[in-house]
Motif scaffolding. Structure first.
Motif, short mmCIF file in Angstrom:
data_model
loop_
_atom_site.label_atom_id
_atom_site.label_comp_id
_atom_site.label_asym_id
_atom_site.label_seq_id
_atom_site.Cartn_x
_atom_site.Cartn_y
_atom_site.Cartn_z
N SER A 132 0.85 -1.19 0.00
CA SER A 132 0.00 0.00 0.00
C SER A 132 0.88 1.23 0.00
CB SER A 132 -0.91 0.00 1.24
OG SER A 132 -0.12 -0.04 2.42
N ASP A 135 1.15 6.84 2.70
CA ASP A 135 0.22 7.78 3.33
C ASP A 135 -1.15 7.17 3.63
OD1 ASP A 135 -0.87 7.62 0.82
OD2 ASP A 135 -0.37 9.67 0.22
N SER A 136 -1.39 5.92 3.18
CA SER A 136 -2.65 5.25 3.52
C SER A 136 -2.61 4.67 4.93
CB SER A 136 -2.95 4.15 2.51
OG SER A 136 -1.99 3.09 2.62
N ASN A 137 -1.40 4.58 5.49
CA ASN A 137 -1.20 4.11 6.88
C ASN A 137 -1.77 2.71 7.12
OD1 ASN A 137 -0.03 4.66 9.39
ND2 ASN A 137 -2.00 5.24 10.28
N ASP A 143 -5.57 -3.23 9.80
CA ASP A 143 -5.77 -2.03 8.99
C ASP A 143 -6.42 -2.35 7.65
OD1 ASP A 143 -4.56 -0.46 10.95
OD2 ASP A 143 -2.56 -0.64 10.05
N LYS A 147 -10.98 -2.05 3.50
CA LYS A 147 -10.15 -1.62 2.37
C LYS A 147 -10.40 -2.49 1.14
CE LYS A 147 -7.91 1.42 4.90
NZ LYS A 147 -8.45 1.11 6.24
N GLY A 190 -5.23 4.98 -7.34
CA GLY A 190 -6.31 4.95 -6.37
C GLY A 190 -7.44 3.99 -6.68
N GLN A 193 -6.63 0.18 -2.70
CA GLN A 193 -5.80 0.68 -1.59
C GLN A 193 -4.67 -0.27 -1.25
OE1 GLN A 193 -9.60 0.92 0.31
NE2 GLN A 193 -9.11 2.95 1.15
N SER A 213 6.11 3.15 0.17
CA SER A 213 5.08 2.14 0.39
C SER A 213 5.26 1.44 1.74
CB SER A 213 5.13 1.09 -0.73
OG SER A 213 6.35 0.39 -0.70
#
Length: 342
Positions: A132, A135-137, A143, A147, A190, A193, A213
């Motif tokens: 991923s 910045d998608s953390n 997590d 998604k 995009g 994710q 990433s």
């Protein structure tokens, strides 16, 4: 009056030559017997010339196969004029003596009555990862809930579902989409994710596109597979075991060289395909090295538990009707013999 008999000059010369021959034999400098001609063998790649085959190029270019009195040609894989070049078919037909295939491919072949046997693995750990953008953390398995994950159909999808289940994540809590491209554009654009792919390839492609990433390597969570197994035919094992051992000795020396000098290995890759980018091949090879040589695992050695996991995936996919005897599909005998002798 008696006359003394003196040897003639020709007799003296003959005596001196004889003495020199005798002395040469005593000093171990007698003429050596002619060396046997090198055995010519062919190795079939499962894909095109690239970083993943660097250890074979090293074995050729650094003379390790030659040291085993082998003349090894490396045949390119991928798609040819008549379609995909299948290494198992090439070996069974006699076109090639050795090749690479996945553990699942070898199990399926054995189930179909095709007598092929794995003799070493190039990668000790699978490169399959969930990647991923930073910045998608998305850092830990939980997590992933809510998604979108894009994954190829088949074994990769089965591994993903197994991973989610083992982590206590409801499969219905994520959206799973099929991959339709080998690239990383869906992640960067995009459309998804999370992208399931090889850390040694797509992971590098993300960096090359200018993005950072995060990744979860499935083998870190106990889910593994052998993606590059060196194999040959059962007939070769039965009739020419010494040739198999010599081939592996040369290969292992090339693999050691690759670990010690990946830059040189990447340069050799370009000798086989000059259209490739040196920096890109080196980056992929360096990402591959930790999976080749994880701590505490001898190079090339295979683990029965990984084969059992590969078979379980095939059974779950219904790609395999009944289990096979896995002791017939791979052997560590040659690798262990080589290490014992060292």
């Amino acid at each position: 009056m008696n006359q003394k008999m003196y040897p003639t000059r020709s007799l003296l010369f003959a005596i001196m030559v004889a003495m020199l021959v005798i002395m040469a034999g005593c000093n171990g400098t007698a003429v050596e017997p002619t060396k046997a001609p090198a055995d010519t063998i062919s190795f079939q790649l499962s894909w095109i010339h690239e970083y993943s085959a660097a250890s074979f190029y090293m074995a050729v270019e650094n003379g390790h196969f030659a040291a085993q009195n082998l003349n090894v040609s490396i045949a390119v894989g991928g798609f040819g004029a008549d379609g995909y070049i299948e290494p198992i078919a090439q070996v069974l037909s006699g076109e090639s003596d050795f090749g690479t295939a996945s553990s699942t491919g070898l199990i399926q072949a054995q189930a179909e009555g095709k007598k092929v046997v794995g003799i070493a693995t190039i990668l000790q750990r699978s490169p399959l990862a969930l990647m991923s953008l930073k910045d998608s953390n998305i850092v830990v398995p939980t997590d992933l809930v809510g998604k979108t994950i894009m994954v190829s159909d088949g074994g990769a999808r089965t591994l993903l579902i197994t991973f989610l289940t083992q982590q206590g994540i409801d499969v219905e809590s994520v959206t799973i989409l099929p991959r339709t491209t080998f690239g990383v554009e869906p992640l960067i654009n995009g459309e998804t994710q999370v992208l399931a792919g090889w850390l040694i390839n797509e992971g590098v492609m993300i960096e090359e596109a200018g993005f950072e990433s995060n990744f979860m390597l499935l083998s870190d969570y106990g889910l593994d597979d052998y993606d590059f197994v060196i194999f040959t035919s059962q007939e070769m094992l039965d009739t020419q075991p010494q040739l198999v051992e010599r081939f592996l000795r040369g290969y292992l020396a090339g693999l050691q060289d690759t670990i010690g000098n990946p830059t040189q290995a990447a340069k050799y890759v370009l000798k086989y395909d000059s259209t490739l980018n040196l920096d890109g091949q080196l980056a992929r090879l360096e990402a591959m090295l930790p999976l080749i040589n994880p701590p505490g695992t001898p190079l090339g050695l295979m683990d029965m538990r990984v084969w059992e996991q590969s078979q379980a995936i095939l059974l779950e996919q219904q790609a395999l009707a009944v289990p096979i005897d896995l002791t017939t599909i791979f052997t560590n005998d040659f690798i262990e013999k080589i290490y014992t002798a060292e």
